[in-house]
Write a protein that holds these residues in place. Structure first.
Motif, short mmCIF file in Angstrom:
data_model
loop_
_atom_site.label_atom_id
_atom_site.label_comp_id
_atom_site.label_asym_id
_atom_site.label_seq_id
_atom_site.Cartn_x
_atom_site.Cartn_y
_atom_site.Cartn_z
N PRO B 4 14.54 4.40 12.04
CA PRO B 4 15.83 3.72 12.12
C PRO B 4 15.77 2.34 11.48
N GLU B 5 16.89 1.91 10.99
CA GLU B 5 16.95 0.61 10.31
C GLU B 5 16.49 -0.51 11.25
N MET B 6 15.68 -1.40 10.73
CA MET B 6 15.18 -2.50 11.55
C MET B 6 15.64 -3.81 10.94
N THR B 7 15.45 -4.88 11.68
CA THR B 7 15.84 -6.19 11.15
C THR B 7 14.94 -6.54 9.96
N PRO B 8 15.54 -7.07 8.89
CA PRO B 8 14.75 -7.34 7.70
C PRO B 8 13.68 -8.42 7.93
N ALA B 9 13.94 -9.37 8.81
CA ALA B 9 12.96 -10.43 9.03
C ALA B 9 11.77 -9.88 9.81
N LEU B 10 10.62 -10.40 9.53
CA LEU B 10 9.44 -10.00 10.30
C LEU B 10 9.57 -10.55 11.72
N HIS B 11 9.17 -9.77 12.67
CA HIS B 11 9.23 -10.23 14.05
C HIS B 11 8.25 -11.40 14.23
N PRO B 12 8.69 -12.51 14.78
CA PRO B 12 7.83 -13.70 14.79
C PRO B 12 6.69 -13.64 15.83
N ASN B 13 6.80 -12.76 16.83
CA ASN B 13 5.83 -12.84 17.92
C ASN B 13 4.86 -11.66 17.99
N LEU B 14 4.86 -10.81 16.98
CA LEU B 14 4.04 -9.61 17.08
C LEU B 14 2.55 -9.94 17.08
N HIS B 15 2.18 -10.74 16.14
CA HIS B 15 0.77 -11.03 15.96
C HIS B 15 0.70 -12.38 15.26
N PRO B 16 -0.04 -13.30 15.79
CA PRO B 16 -0.04 -14.64 15.17
C PRO B 16 -0.42 -14.61 13.71
N ARG B 22 4.17 -17.63 7.43
CA ARG B 22 2.82 -18.20 7.48
C ARG B 22 1.76 -17.17 7.06
N CYS B 23 2.19 -15.93 7.01
CA CYS B 23 1.27 -14.83 6.72
C CYS B 23 0.72 -14.95 5.29
N THR B 24 -0.58 -14.79 5.16
CA THR B 24 -1.22 -14.87 3.85
C THR B 24 -1.75 -13.48 3.45
N PHE B 25 -1.41 -13.08 2.23
CA PHE B 25 -1.80 -11.74 1.76
C PHE B 25 -2.96 -11.82 0.78
N GLY B 26 -3.84 -10.85 0.89
CA GLY B 26 -4.87 -10.64 -0.13
C GLY B 26 -4.64 -9.30 -0.79
N LEU B 44 8.93 -13.60 -2.39
CA LEU B 44 9.41 -13.71 -1.01
C LEU B 44 8.86 -14.94 -0.30
N GLY B 45 8.04 -15.71 -0.98
CA GLY B 45 7.57 -16.96 -0.41
C GLY B 45 6.22 -16.91 0.26
N TYR B 46 5.55 -15.76 0.15
CA TYR B 46 4.23 -15.66 0.78
C TYR B 46 3.15 -16.25 -0.12
N THR B 47 2.06 -16.65 0.51
CA THR B 47 0.86 -17.01 -0.23
C THR B 47 0.08 -15.73 -0.53
N VAL B 48 -0.31 -15.56 -1.79
CA VAL B 48 -0.95 -14.32 -2.21
C VAL B 48 -2.24 -14.62 -2.97
N TYR B 49 -3.35 -14.09 -2.47
CA TYR B 49 -4.63 -14.19 -3.17
C TYR B 49 -4.96 -12.85 -3.83
N GLY B 50 -5.48 -12.95 -5.03
CA GLY B 50 -5.80 -11.72 -5.76
C GLY B 50 -7.30 -11.57 -5.99
N MET B 51 -7.79 -10.35 -5.75
CA MET B 51 -9.21 -10.06 -6.00
C MET B 51 -9.30 -8.93 -7.01
N ASP B 52 -10.11 -9.14 -8.05
CA ASP B 52 -10.26 -8.11 -9.08
C ASP B 52 -11.59 -8.34 -9.76
N CYS B 81 -7.25 -14.55 4.42
CA CYS B 81 -6.16 -13.57 4.40
C CYS B 81 -5.86 -13.02 5.81
N ASP B 82 -4.56 -12.83 6.09
CA ASP B 82 -4.13 -12.20 7.35
C ASP B 82 -3.88 -10.71 7.14
#
Lengths: 298, 298
Positions: B4-16, B22-26, B44-52, B81-82
């Motif tokens: 089912p359709e969910m709210t587009p924003a990430l839930h703020p309290n699921l996991h710190p 604030r979430c950082t992606f690798g 989307l405004g996230y911090t993204v680290y790339g490994m290659d 990375c989170d």
């Protein structure tokens, strides 16, 4: 072979009956193709008469300006036509011609657009009145839905247009049709002999329809609709198919289509065996080959 | 089943570690998919680290703003990375994880996007450090060409997005990824178990590629380029294929793909026999069935 670009205007001195805007067209069979021919020819300023067995179709064509005049009775309109285009199912042309060709104007150019030619063009030319000329053409366009309501003059825009002359056709009629195809808005205009045409159509068009129908029917799959991406949609788009026309076209080209299908089955079987044997290198080489071949097709 | 359709924003309290901006992606592996993930996540405004492994790829990614920072050495970036998304060839993930997972932040969510799951997800979850979570996903999009230069954040727009959780995944990670997929711009977001996923992919995606490659390789055809219409182009578009990745995916799903291929071969053979026997009615019924089925696929 590709025919060199010709002047878009019809040559005025080729034949008095076909020349310039004085030329009058008769369309026999107002389905998608017949309706599209009629609509485009009228846009180009030609007089267009429509013949069809169905009164509603004729009424619709007249109400929507697709034809100048229509009739269920060919005797009423054929004598006024300089060029007649048959847009009937292939096997319907011969009886129609037998019943009605005595109404044709002497010198009439008769075109037919069937999707296969070997078993069609020769017999029709045998039957054709000696003071008229029958020339086979194949505009490679259409619609998956049937009937005049789906006709659309835009289907000719950029479409490949094939002319399939035999030794019983004249240079004049071929040149006339080249100019006509360009006026219709078609793209590449080519000439092919009937056998090459049917071999090409067997592979590029008929085999692809056999594949799409078979893939769609491989097994029940309605539960997969929500997961479908472009690949499956692309491969099955033509599985929506006119079930009256295509079996007829397939049977008219049976030997060639069987041969093409068998060659395709062998290619799938070969790939399947590489997969079964864990032949990663073999699959890789097949993909390099298919990628290289596909690049030529743009 | 459709989620089912969910709210587009990430839930703020699921996991710190995964929450909000604030979430950082690798991203591990900056090919088409990795580069596209990185580019869209940065949009989307996230911090993204790339490994290659490839220095040029990292340079290109940094020069084009696809990543914030990149390194050939995972030890430099993994601890920051989170969420880590593996965009490697399927068989490359296990050795990578074995060599480098001790650098992961405790609590890291690790996603992998392989095209098959049964032989991938379980072994990776067996290997995964117990204080991290590995969740399989499959965004159904891509490009026929390889490498970061073909990456494009728009590939996610409207694409189907599959989540393939097992009993070792948490509701929190699934909900997080649902929100993430929606933020990426994906369309339908569904959950499937690994076996259903591989069966579906075997039919809708892998079989279609087997067909396209085999049709392209059926026989020499370069002389037909000038006659080609939409049907042949549609059926062979995916015959341009990454010859390194697909054999690997096929072999990882061998039993299912063999079964789907055999069912397809039987369907073509059945149609071929109707044609050989002149069974017009049988062909007509097959076309009525394929038309009806295809209509559901839009």
């Amino acid at each position: 072979m590709t025919v060199p670009e010709m002047t878009p205007a019809l040559h005025p001195n080729l034949h008095p009956k076909w020349a310039g805007s004085r030329c009058t067209f008769g369309i026999v069979g107002l389905g998608v193709m017949g309706g599209s021919f009629a609509a485009r020819l009228r846009q180009l300023g030609y007089t267009v008469y429509g013949m069809d067995l169905d009164a509603d179709t004729l009424q619709y064509a007249q109400d929507h300006g697709i034809i100048d005049e229509g009739s269920q009775d060919p005797a009423m309109l054929l004598p006024q036509c300089d060029v007649v285009i048959f847009c009937l199912y292939p096997t319907k042309i011969e009886p129609w011609l037998r019943d009605h060709q005595h109404h044709l104007n002497p010198g009439t150019l008769v075109l037919e657009i069937s999707g296969v030619k070997t078993g069609i063009t020769g017999p029709l030319q045998d039957l054709m009145r000696p003071d008229c000329e029958l020339l086979s053409i194949h505009p490679m366009c259409g619609r998956e839905s049937q009937g005049i309501r789906y006709s659309d003059p835009k289907i000719f825009d950029g479409a490949n247009f094939l002319i399939i002359p035999t030794d019983r056709n004249t240079h004049e009629s071929v040149r006339f049709v080249q100019g006509l195809a360009r006026e219709l808005g078609c793209g590449t205009i080519s000439e092919l002999d009937p056998e090459s045409h049917d071999r090409m159509i067997g592979f590029l068009s008929q085999l692809t329809h056999v594949i799409a129908v078979s893939l769609m029917n491989t097994h029940e799959n309605s539960h997969l609709v929500q997961y479908t991406g472009d690949s499956f949609r692309d491969l099955t788009r033509i599985a929506r198919i006119n079930e009256n026309m295509w079996p007829e076209l397939f049977l008219l080209n049976r030997e060639i289509l069987l041969d093409e299908t068998d060659q395709f089955l062998a290619a799938v079987q070969q790939f399947r065996d590489m997969l079964a044997n864990g032949d990663r290198q073999g699959m890789k080489e097949a993909m390099i080959e298919s990628t290289k071949r596909r690049e030529k097709f743009g």
